[in-house]
Design a protein around this motif. Structure first.
Motif, PDB file in Angstrom:
ATOM      1  N   ALA A 165      -4.319  -2.583  -8.252  1.00 30.22           N
ATOM      2  CA  ALA A 165      -5.362  -1.565  -8.382  1.00 30.22           C
ATOM      3  C   ALA A 165      -4.923  -0.462  -9.334  1.00 30.22           C
ATOM      4  CB  ALA A 165      -5.676  -0.979  -7.003  1.00 30.22           C
TER       5      ALA A 165
ATOM      6  N   ASP B 123      -1.265  -8.348  -3.468  1.00 32.97           N
ATOM      7  CA  ASP B 123      -2.307  -7.333  -3.649  1.00 32.97           C
ATOM      8  C   ASP B 123      -1.630  -5.963  -3.560  1.00 32.97           C
ATOM      9  OD1 ASP B 123      -4.423  -5.573  -3.512  1.00 32.97           O
ATOM     10  OD2 ASP B 123      -5.520  -6.683  -1.981  1.00 32.97           O
TER      11      ASP B 123
ATOM     12  N   ARG C  26       0.831  -1.191   0.000  1.00 35.02           N
ATOM     13  CA  ARG C  26       0.000   0.000   0.000  1.00 35.02           C
ATOM     14  C   ARG C  26       0.878   1.259   0.000  1.00 35.02           C
ATOM     15  NH1 ARG C  26      -3.191  -3.209  -1.293  1.00 35.02           N
ATOM     16  NH2 ARG C  26      -5.184  -3.767  -0.306  1.00 35.02           N
TER      17      ARG C  26
ATOM     18  N   GLY D 258      -2.005  -1.908  -3.955  1.00 29.45           N
ATOM     19  CA  GLY D 258      -3.007  -0.854  -3.948  1.00 29.45           C
ATOM     20  C   GLY D 258      -2.623   0.350  -4.791  1.00 29.45           C
ATOM     21  N   ASN D 259      -3.545   1.304  -4.884  1.00 28.59           N
ATOM     22  CA  ASN D 259      -3.325   2.536  -5.641  1.00 28.59           C
ATOM     23  C   ASN D 259      -2.097   3.271  -5.110  1.00 28.59           C
ATOM     24  OD1 ASN D 259      -3.723   5.637  -5.861  1.00 28.59           O
ATOM     25  ND2 ASN D 259      -5.087   4.812  -7.410  1.00 28.59           N
TER      26      ASN D 259
END
Length: 252
Positions: A100, A65, A13, A67-68
């Motif tokens: 993302a 995963d 993130r 994220g932006n």
């Protein structure tokens, strides 16, 4: 069911300070994740095999995963070696990637080596937002030096904004359909690899289909993506060919 079951997870993130944080870095069984020194706003993770495998009946999975605004680079410390186990069951190795909008992932593991007598099914699925970026490399080596391969099935599926831009499968070895080693597929080579590149700018400026030397080609995909495919007699030449193709596309 027999075999070892293990899942490792990475969550990246934007840390709000111009870098990338890793709020989740979960290792499991033979899949050990280690954070290494990153560069700029990019976080780096090394996947380390803590034991032999996958063996027959094993089920491994790795999830990432992104994220932006986050940037993640994942490598492995050594080649993955598919070995025969005590059972005749096929082993499975699943890779699940999610990036993302505004995120970027470099997924660059070392080669997968299919050893005589082994059976392995590898599935890699990548789901990306419309403005996500991806560099994904896969390399398979069929047998060790002077050795016949095991049975290896590899499926690679990439979706951008919910739309499939690539879904391909290759089966090799004694359990594969006839013709896998023929001129239309590997043509006698024992190393095969591909790189998938996803870039928003490819939507308006797609790459030009072309050969890269004698062993590789670059083709645009139906979306903001491109595919490099290469074959070679051995792992060393395969890596050189794929690195040359990346340099030709000005991708670092």
């Amino acid at each position: 069911m027999s075999g070892v079951h293990a899942t490792a997870r990475i969550v990246a993130r934007d840390d709000g300070r111009g870098g990338t944080g890793l709020p989740v870095l979960e290792s499991d069984g033979p899949l050990a994740l280690r954070r290494t020194r990153g560069t700029g706003d990019e976080a780096r993770v090394m996947l380390v095999g803590a034991m032999s495998g996958p063996l027959g009946g094993d089920r491994f999975a790795v999830e990432a995963d992104v994220g932006n605004g986050a940037r993640l680079h994942v490598r492995s410390a050594a080649a993955t070696i598919a070995l025969p186990g005590q059972t005749k069951e096929e082993a499975h190795y699943d890779v699940r990637l999610c990036v993302a909008d505004g995120g970027e992932l470099h997924w660059m593991p070392e080669q997968l080596i299919s050893v005589k007598g082994s059976g392995l099914s590898v599935t890699t699925r990548a789901d990306l937002g419309a403005d996500a970026r991806l560099v994904l490399r896969e390399e398979q080596v069929l047998g060790r030096a002077g050795e016949e391969p095991g049975t290896l099935t590899s499926r690679l599926c990439v979706r951008v904004a919910g739309r499939v831009v690539l879904d391909q499968e290759l089966s090799c070895g004694p359990g594969a359909p006839a013709g896998w080693d023929g001129p239309a597929v590997l043509a006698g080579h024992r190393a095969v690899g591909q790189i998938v590149l996803v870039r928003p700018e490819f939507a308006t400026e797609p790459v030009t289909a072309r050969s890269v030397g004698e062993h590789a080609c670059v083709v645009p995909l139906a979306g903001p993506a491109a595919l490099v495919t290469a074959v070679a007699p051995d792992a060393l030449l395969l890596r050189r060919v794929l690195d040359t193709a990346l340099a030709d596309l000005h991708i670092r």
